[in-house]
Motif scaffolding. Sequence first.
Motif, PDB file in Angstrom:
ATOM      1  N   PHE A  40       0.605  -1.368   0.025  1.00 48.21           N
ATOM      2  CA  PHE A  40       0.102  -0.062  -0.057  1.00 48.21           C
ATOM      3  C   PHE A  40       0.964   1.170   0.130  1.00 48.21           C
ATOM      4  CE2 PHE A  40      -2.812  -3.052   2.054  1.00 48.21           C
ATOM      5  CZ  PHE A  40      -3.795  -3.170   1.190  1.00 48.21           C
ATOM      6  N   GLU A  43      -0.168   6.220   2.937  1.00 52.24           N
ATOM      7  CA  GLU A  43      -1.114   7.020   3.532  1.00 52.24           C
ATOM      8  C   GLU A  43      -2.017   5.640   4.227  1.00 52.24           C
ATOM      9  OE1 GLU A  43      -2.441   5.809  -0.487  1.00 52.24           O
ATOM     10  OE2 GLU A  43      -1.049   7.181   0.155  1.00 52.24           O
ATOM     11  N   TRP A  44      -1.278   4.376   4.269  1.00 53.76           N
ATOM     12  CA  TRP A  44      -1.838   3.419   4.946  1.00 53.76           C
ATOM     13  C   TRP A  44      -0.675   2.987   5.843  1.00 53.76           C
ATOM     14  CZ3 TRP A  44      -6.317   0.797   3.977  1.00 53.76           C
ATOM     15  CH2 TRP A  44      -7.077   1.139   2.831  1.00 53.76           C
ATOM     16  N   ARG A  58      -6.406   3.145   6.495  1.00 57.12           N
ATOM     17  CA  ARG A  58      -6.100   4.274   5.829  1.00 57.12           C
ATOM     18  C   ARG A  58      -5.822   5.324   6.876  1.00 57.12           C
ATOM     19  NH1 ARG A  58      -8.798   8.034   2.572  1.00 57.12           N
ATOM     20  NH2 ARG A  58      -7.437   9.037   1.174  1.00 57.12           N
TER      21      ARG A  58
END
Length: 71
Positions: A40, A43-44, A58
């Motif tokens: 990912f 932002e994860w 998230r």
Amino acid sequence: MNWPYLRRGDIAGILFMAVVLAVLVFAVLVLPPRDHNFGFGPEWQCTRVGEGEPICVRLVEKGEANKERQE
């Protein structure tokens, strides 16, 4: 049987390899695994659980959740 005598360099090499293997075993068994991204974006945030797949959440900025509700 005639065994060859170990020289000083032979003993040093054996001791060096024993230390290297001990460090590798320590690193694999004792140290915790580093946090991985699991594919990912930044932002994860993912957390590894005991068994099964990692749990990923998230991350949102302040006010971003309110913007999505208004739209």
